[in-house]
Design an enzyme around this catalytic site. Sequence first.
Site, PDB file in Angstrom:
ATOM      1  CG  ASP A  88      -2.015   1.009   1.142  1.00 59.10           C
ATOM      2  OD1 ASP A  88      -3.176   0.598   1.009  1.00 59.10           O
ATOM      3  OD2 ASP A  88      -1.721   2.224   1.203  1.00 59.10           O
ATOM      4  NE  ARG A 139      -3.941   4.006   1.435  1.00 60.68           N
ATOM      5  CZ  ARG A 139      -5.162   3.480   1.552  1.00 60.68           C
ATOM      6  NH1 ARG A 139      -6.179   4.273   1.781  1.00 60.68           N
ATOM      7  NH2 ARG A 139      -5.346   2.178   1.432  1.00 60.68           N
ATOM      8  CG  HIS A 159      -2.702  -1.223   5.790  1.00 59.94           C
ATOM      9  ND1 HIS A 159      -3.751  -0.600   5.151  1.00 59.94           N
ATOM     10  CD2 HIS A 159      -2.138  -2.040   4.871  1.00 59.94           C
ATOM     11  CE1 HIS A 159      -3.791  -1.009   3.895  1.00 59.94           C
ATOM     12  NE2 HIS A 159      -2.835  -1.881   3.694  1.00 59.94           N
ATOM     13  CB  CYS A 189      -5.273  -4.334   4.211  1.00 57.86           C
ATOM     14  SG  CYS A 189      -4.164  -5.066   2.994  1.00 57.86           S
TER      15      CYS A 189
HETATM   16 CO    CO Z   1      -2.807  -3.387   2.299  1.00 54.69          CO
END
Ligand code: CO
Length: 213
Positions: free
Chosen positions: A44, A46, A98, A101
């Site tokens: 990801d 972020r 996270h 997700c």
């Molecule tokens: Co993820």
Amino acid sequence: MKSYDQIFLANRAWAQTIKNVDEDYFKNLSLGQAPKYFWIGCADSRMAETVITRSQLGQFFVHRNVANVVVHTDFNCLTVLAYAIDVLKIEHVIVVGHYGCGGVRAAYESADNGLIDNWLRNIKDVLHMHRSRFDVLPDDESRVDLLCELNVVSQVANVCHTTIAQNAWARGQSLSVHGLVYSLHDGLLKDLQCSVTGLDQVSDVYRVIVPPG
Ligand code: CO
């Protein structure tokens, strides 16, 4: 200007800013690495490890894939793990998932996502194994969040089931494997309290090394 060019403009400005503070920064960093942590995280965009832990370059050795999964036949992940433990002698392996997700959510939902479903099958196993814990939750959001956490716990176990981790413990090397989850909503990391620090904490079914004594 192409948006792609922005990468080089920003990069040159960044490198110059660092050199203005420390002329030898890159020269010193190029001599070698001795990272403190091996981070296994989601791909990801972020949650870059160096940014969210306010760390310097050189502190994290990193492997990232969709939904931070450690699969015992994934030679990409195993190779990075072996280099981290056997060569760099990193003492802390950290699996970081996270909340929210997309990979975990796709594993939770029953939909055809194509090839990626074969990868997400590993997370469906976690859901299947803990089914009763999901049934009592009020909504899909909280179920996906729980799956995000349990996926991390499962991947911590998978790290410990490798011959790489078990051989490190057998030869007396210091090694801890931790599980964390990151919140995109407030930027905070949470320790899932599932750390493993020795072979004696690994289920005997998965042990390939006999503990000494
Ligand atoms: Co993820």
